[in-house]
Design a protein around this motif. Structure first.
Motif, PDB file in Angstrom:
ATOM      1  N   GLN A  51       7.937   3.064   9.196  1.00  0.00           N
ATOM      2  CA  GLN A  51       8.548   4.511   9.113  1.00  0.00           C
ATOM      3  C   GLN A  51       7.409   5.449   8.728  1.00  0.00           C
ATOM      4  O   GLN A  51       7.401   6.689   8.972  1.00  0.00           O
ATOM      5  CB  GLN A  51       9.526   4.455   8.074  1.00  0.00           C
ATOM      6  N   TYR A  52       6.565   4.868   7.717  1.00  0.00           N
ATOM      7  CA  TYR A  52       5.433   5.775   7.060  1.00  0.00           C
ATOM      8  C   TYR A  52       3.918   5.483   7.789  1.00  0.00           C
ATOM      9  O   TYR A  52       3.114   5.770   7.111  1.00  0.00           O
ATOM     10  CB  TYR A  52       5.571   5.620   5.670  1.00  0.00           C
ATOM     11  N   ARG A  53       3.881   5.069   8.890  1.00  0.00           N
ATOM     12  CA  ARG A  53       2.691   4.768   9.636  1.00  0.00           C
ATOM     13  C   ARG A  53       1.974   6.059  10.005  1.00  0.00           C
ATOM     14  O   ARG A  53       2.960   7.171   9.887  1.00  0.00           O
ATOM     15  CB  ARG A  53       2.814   4.186  10.888  1.00  0.00           C
ATOM     16  N   ARG A  54       0.679   6.203   9.878  1.00  0.00           N
ATOM     17  CA  ARG A  54       0.012   7.485  10.183  1.00  0.00           C
ATOM     18  C   ARG A  54       0.277   7.735  11.586  1.00  0.00           C
ATOM     19  O   ARG A  54       0.029   7.182  12.691  1.00  0.00           O
ATOM     20  CB  ARG A  54      -1.622   7.033  10.064  1.00  0.00           C
ATOM     21  N   LYS A  55       0.868   9.175  11.996  1.00  0.00           N
ATOM     22  CA  LYS A  55       1.473   9.665  13.271  1.00  0.00           C
ATOM     23  C   LYS A  55       0.630  10.300  13.844  1.00  0.00           C
ATOM     24  O   LYS A  55       0.438  10.362  15.287  1.00  0.00           O
ATOM     25  CB  LYS A  55       2.765  10.117  13.029  1.00  0.00           C
ATOM     26  N   HIS A  56      -0.470  10.820  13.430  1.00  0.00           N
ATOM     27  CA  HIS A  56      -1.691  11.541  14.279  1.00  0.00           C
ATOM     28  C   HIS A  56      -2.892  11.573  13.183  1.00  0.00           C
ATOM     29  O   HIS A  56      -2.811  11.492  12.211  1.00  0.00           O
ATOM     30  CB  HIS A  56      -1.111  13.064  14.699  1.00  0.00           C
ATOM     31  N   GLY A  58      -5.810  12.920  11.286  1.00  0.00           N
ATOM     32  CA  GLY A  58      -5.916  13.940  10.163  1.00  0.00           C
ATOM     33  C   GLY A  58      -4.662  13.796   9.345  1.00  0.00           C
ATOM     34  O   GLY A  58      -4.513  14.850   8.471  1.00  0.00           O
ATOM     35  N   GLN A  59      -3.956  13.041   9.305  1.00  0.00           N
ATOM     36  CA  GLN A  59      -2.512  13.115   8.710  1.00  0.00           C
ATOM     37  C   GLN A  59      -2.639  12.737   7.196  1.00  0.00           C
ATOM     38  O   GLN A  59      -3.573  11.762   7.285  1.00  0.00           O
ATOM     39  CB  GLN A  59      -1.539  12.400   9.178  1.00  0.00           C
ATOM     40  N   LYS A  60      -2.361  13.393   6.338  1.00  0.00           N
ATOM     41  CA  LYS A  60      -2.701  13.141   4.791  1.00  0.00           C
ATOM     42  C   LYS A  60      -1.562  12.486   4.337  1.00  0.00           C
ATOM     43  O   LYS A  60      -0.311  12.850   4.257  1.00  0.00           O
ATOM     44  CB  LYS A  60      -3.205  14.401   3.982  1.00  0.00           C
ATOM     45  N   THR A  61      -1.828  11.485   3.255  1.00  0.00           N
ATOM     46  CA  THR A  61      -0.887  10.703   2.700  1.00  0.00           C
ATOM     47  C   THR A  61      -0.225  11.707   1.338  1.00  0.00           C
ATOM     48  O   THR A  61      -1.073  12.173   0.694  1.00  0.00           O
ATOM     49  CB  THR A  61      -1.157   9.409   1.926  1.00  0.00           C
ATOM     50  N   ALA A  62       1.023  11.781   1.123  1.00  0.00           N
ATOM     51  CA  ALA A  62       1.492  12.672   0.035  1.00  0.00           C
ATOM     52  C   ALA A  62       1.057  12.133  -1.149  1.00  0.00           C
ATOM     53  O   ALA A  62       0.880  10.970  -1.223  1.00  0.00           O
ATOM     54  CB  ALA A  62       3.135  12.405   0.221  1.00  0.00           C
ATOM     55  N   TYR A  63       0.984  12.858  -2.032  1.00  0.00           N
ATOM     56  CA  TYR A  63       0.560  12.399  -3.152  1.00  0.00           C
ATOM     57  C   TYR A  63       1.909  12.429  -4.491  1.00  0.00           C
ATOM     58  O   TYR A  63       2.314  13.114  -4.733  1.00  0.00           O
ATOM     59  CB  TYR A  63      -0.558  13.695  -4.006  1.00  0.00           C
ATOM     60  N   ILE A  64       1.785  10.989  -4.576  1.00  0.00           N
ATOM     61  CA  ILE A  64       3.035  10.567  -5.535  1.00  0.00           C
ATOM     62  C   ILE A  64       2.347   9.752  -6.614  1.00  0.00           C
ATOM     63  O   ILE A  64       2.052   8.882  -6.255  1.00  0.00           O
ATOM     64  CB  ILE A  64       4.027   9.765  -4.667  1.00  0.00           C
ATOM     65  N   SER A  65       2.581  10.464  -7.899  1.00  0.00           N
ATOM     66  CA  SER A  65       1.927   9.518  -9.011  1.00  0.00           C
ATOM     67  C   SER A  65       2.736   8.437  -9.495  1.00  0.00           C
ATOM     68  O   SER A  65       2.397   7.243  -9.603  1.00  0.00           O
ATOM     69  CB  SER A  65       1.396  10.574 -10.291  1.00  0.00           C
ATOM     70  N   HIS A  66       4.227   8.593  -9.622  1.00  0.00           N
ATOM     71  CA  HIS A  66       5.017   7.785 -10.170  1.00  0.00           C
ATOM     72  C   HIS A  66       6.537   8.216  -9.998  1.00  0.00           C
ATOM     73  O   HIS A  66       6.674   9.374  -9.555  1.00  0.00           O
ATOM     74  CB  HIS A  66       4.794   7.265 -11.620  1.00  0.00           C
ATOM     75  N   ASN A  67       7.359   7.080 -10.192  1.00  0.00           N
ATOM     76  CA  ASN A  67       8.830   7.581 -10.108  1.00  0.00           C
ATOM     77  C   ASN A  67       9.675   6.590 -11.386  1.00  0.00           C
ATOM     78  O   ASN A  67       9.850   5.574 -10.986  1.00  0.00           O
ATOM     79  CB  ASN A  67       9.678   7.199  -8.710  1.00  0.00           C
ATOM     80  N   THR A  68       9.950   7.182 -12.359  1.00  0.00           N
ATOM     81  CA  THR A  68      10.221   6.257 -13.463  1.00  0.00           C
ATOM     82  C   THR A  68      11.629   5.537 -13.170  1.00  0.00           C
ATOM     83  O   THR A  68      11.569   4.543 -13.583  1.00  0.00           O
ATOM     84  CB  THR A  68      10.416   7.384 -14.578  1.00  0.00           C
TER      85      THR A  68
END
Ligand code: CUA
Length: 315
Positions: A51-56, A58-68
């Motif tokens: 689902q979250y593989r790099r699709k092209h 230069g694609q940057k990973t979203a910045y997610i620090s945490h999810n309480t």
């Protein structure tokens, strides 16, 4: 009632006690919980990877620090499951280790490589212990030599048997039948031959068993054969071609001239057999190690005479 005992199966042997059923339920829970966890973790891993593989480029990973909320859940849910397993296991262990107050008590002596059972009325048995169905039985156990372990898979119960002290194990068999007894502590090279049976019978049959002479109506040869099956069988063969495990074969042994470790010879007669049972290392046959334990105090005169007559019959 299921047929008990020695048939091989893919899963654990038939549970013969309530506690054994409890152990199986816990085991099934662990198995199913592990399977579901495995599917969730591995399935999630594969799904996320796709689902979250790099699709092209230069694609940057979203910045997610945490999810309480998520972190709380993936900690708390496993915590609850582990606590369930802990408490459940503790309850079963507590049942296993809480000795009954008025159970039938039987003394057990382990010795390389046999089991001796002694009832309160003095009745003794080698190899097979007979108990009544549906009654608490407490075994008070000790060892005459090294560490052994009393293990009956059908009871899901195991207890070390230790020289110089007593240990105890209890069970209440709910189903008649014969259940395998193993030694589960390595105790020398015939450890795997240290086998026995727990024979669960009806109350009436048990009372009858306890009340009768152990060898009532048996000839000396039959007595000897029975003692052999409970004790000597781990090390001594009786047929041509039986492996000479740890001790000389009994086949045609009577009257044989044996060469001893020191080069002298001895003719196998009644007195030599008797001495070899009570003081086994006095005259060890050449080619064998002095490993046999004494059976003094374990076998009575009728049993020793029975063994001698049994050996005479093996011609
Ligand atoms: Cu006794 Cu292993």
């Amino acid at each position: 009632m299921s047929s008990a005992s020695s048939t091989a199966s893919h899963f654990m042997p038939f549970p013969a006690t309530k506690i054994a059923e409890g152990v199986d339920s816990l085991y099934a829970f662990l198995l199913i919980a592990s399977f579901i966890s495995c599917v969730l973790v591995i399935g999630g891993l594969i799904w996320f990877a796709i689902q979250y593989r790099r699709k092209h480029e230069g694609q940057k990973t979203a910045y997610i620090s945490h999810n309480t909320a998520l972190e709380f859940l993936w900690s708390f849910i496993p915590f609850v499951i582990f606590m369930v397993v802990f408490v459940w296991g503790w309850i079963i262990f507590h049942q296993l280790r809480s000795m009954p107050k008025d159970g039938l008590e039987i003394a057990v002596t382990a010795q390389k490589w046999s089991w001796t059972f002694t009832y309160k009325n003095g009745r003794k048995a080698q190899g097979t212990v007979t108990v009544p169905v549906g009654q608490d039985v407490k075994l008070l156990m000790t060892s005459a030599d090294v560490l052994h372990s009393f293990y009956v898979p059908a009871f899901r119960n195991k207890q070390d048997v230790i020289p110089g002290r007593y240990t105890a194990l209890w069970f209440r068999a709910e189903h008649e039948g014969e259940y395998n007894l193993f030694c589960a502590e390595y105790c020398g090279d015939q450890h795997s031959g240290m086998l026995g049976k727990v024979k669960v019978v009806s109350r009436e049959k048990f009372d009858e068993y306890l009340g009768t002479e152990p060898y009532k109506g048996m000839t000396p040869v039959q007595i000897g054969q029975k003692v052999y099956g409970g004790a000597c069988i781990a090390c001594h063969g009786v047929k041509p071609g039986d492996p000479q495990n740890q001790g000389p074969s009994f086949y045609k042994v009577f009257g044989r001239v044996e060469t001893l470790a020191d080069g002298s010879t001895v003719t196998v007669d009644e007195n030599y057999i008797r001495e070899s049972i009570l003081n086994p290392n006095a005259k060890v046959v050449k080619g064998f190690n002095p490993i046999m334990p004494t059976y003094a105090g374990q076998l009575d005169e009728a049993e020793i005479m029975g063994l001698i007559e049994y050996m005479k019959s093996l011609q």
